[in-house]
Design a protein around this motif. Structure first.
Motif, short mmCIF file in Angstrom:
data_model
loop_
_atom_site.label_atom_id
_atom_site.label_comp_id
_atom_site.label_asym_id
_atom_site.label_seq_id
_atom_site.Cartn_x
_atom_site.Cartn_y
_atom_site.Cartn_z
N THR A 1 0.83 -1.20 0.00
CA THR A 1 0.00 0.00 0.00
C THR A 1 0.87 1.25 0.00
O THR A 1 0.45 2.30 -0.50
N ARG A 2 2.06 1.15 0.60
CA ARG A 2 3.01 2.26 0.64
C ARG A 2 4.41 1.71 0.43
O ARG A 2 4.67 0.53 0.67
N VAL A 3 5.29 2.60 0.02
CA VAL A 3 6.70 2.25 -0.13
C VAL A 3 7.55 3.29 0.59
O VAL A 3 7.32 4.49 0.43
N TRP A 4 8.48 2.81 1.42
CA TRP A 4 9.51 3.66 2.00
C TRP A 4 10.79 3.42 1.23
O TRP A 4 11.20 2.26 1.05
N VAL A 5 11.43 4.47 0.78
CA VAL A 5 12.69 4.34 0.05
C VAL A 5 13.81 4.90 0.90
O VAL A 5 13.76 6.07 1.31
#
Length: 248
Positions: A196-200
């Motif tokens: 649902t989300r991506v942390w980079v």
């Protein structure tokens, strides 16, 4: 479920995790991505209070038993030290709940085995399984813990394609049921399709946080991963393909 404020972890004087602030709420499956050495593992270990850190983590403030009831941890290393049966090993996930040998504990273990397709493995000795099978057993142990938050460090590494997809579907089901998952991944296609989300992360810093379709831009992929890639949201789901490398 997790609140980080200026979380920093040092190696000597060098920040491996540098002033990360972020939060995770119910219903989220967050893919933690970044190049090797970006600080992904260190971030999760610091968030859990397993290593020294500066700043604040809502999990690290809890005592160990309360922390285990709040979050299950799947480390990258998958060593199984004891020759326990699969059912016995998965049942270790119930330890944060005390001496839980009653119906609730048995049901939690049975449900975890079923979710990972391990019903027929109950009496098999875990150390005698293949690496991929052992990985599924350890995920089942985390599920049996019934903690609302799961932190998983490269949980699909070494799994065959079907097992990778099934594992991401299990994590998505956990999130859809009101839990949350933070998992580090190198497969950007699976991150795009299931998260649902991506942390980079890049060089210790959280450089992007948002939906995959927004975060996985050509500019970011070129800047952080040094690749030229194609990302498309289709009716069948997100499609991602790395096309070539770029000069660093």
């Amino acid at each position: 479920m997790l609140q980080l404020e200026n979380l920093t972890a040092l190696r000597g004087q060098c920040p491996v995790v540098d002033a990360v602030s972020a939060s995770i709420g119910p219903g989220e499956l967050i893919g933690l991505i970044g190049p090797n050495g970006a600080g992904k593992t260190t971030l999760m270990r610091a968030a859990l209070g397993l290593i020294a850190h500066q700043g604040d983590s809502s999990l690290a403030r809890l005592d160990p038993m309360a922390r285990a009831r709040a979050a299950a941890w799947l480390p990258q290393a998958r060593e199984i030290a004891w020759g326990l049966s699969v059912a016995e090993l998965v049942a270790l996930g119930r330890l944060p709940h005390g001496r839980d040998h009653g119906a609730q504990g048995a049901e939690a273990v049975a449900a975890a085995l079923a979710r990972m397709g391990l019903e027929n493995y109950r009496v098999r000795i875990a150390t005698q399984l293949s690496g991929g099978e052992q990985a599924r057993v350890l995920i089942a142990r985390a599920l049996a813990q019934q903690s609302p938050l799961i932190l998983a460090d490269e949980p699909i590494a070494g799994l065959d394609p079907a097992a990778q997809i099934e594992t991401m579907e299990v994590f998505r089901a956990h999130a859809d049921a009101g839990g949350a998952v933070l998992c580090s991944l190198h497969d950007l296609g699976l991150a795009a399709r299931h998260c649902t989300r991506v942390w980079v992360m890049d060089r210790g810093r959280l450089v992007a946080d948002g939906p995959p379709a927004t975060v996985l831009s050509r500019a970011l992929l070129a800047d952080v991963f040094h690749i030229r890639a194609h990302f498309e949201d289709t009716a069948q789901g997100a499609v991602f393909q790395a096309l070539s490398t770029l000069k660093r």
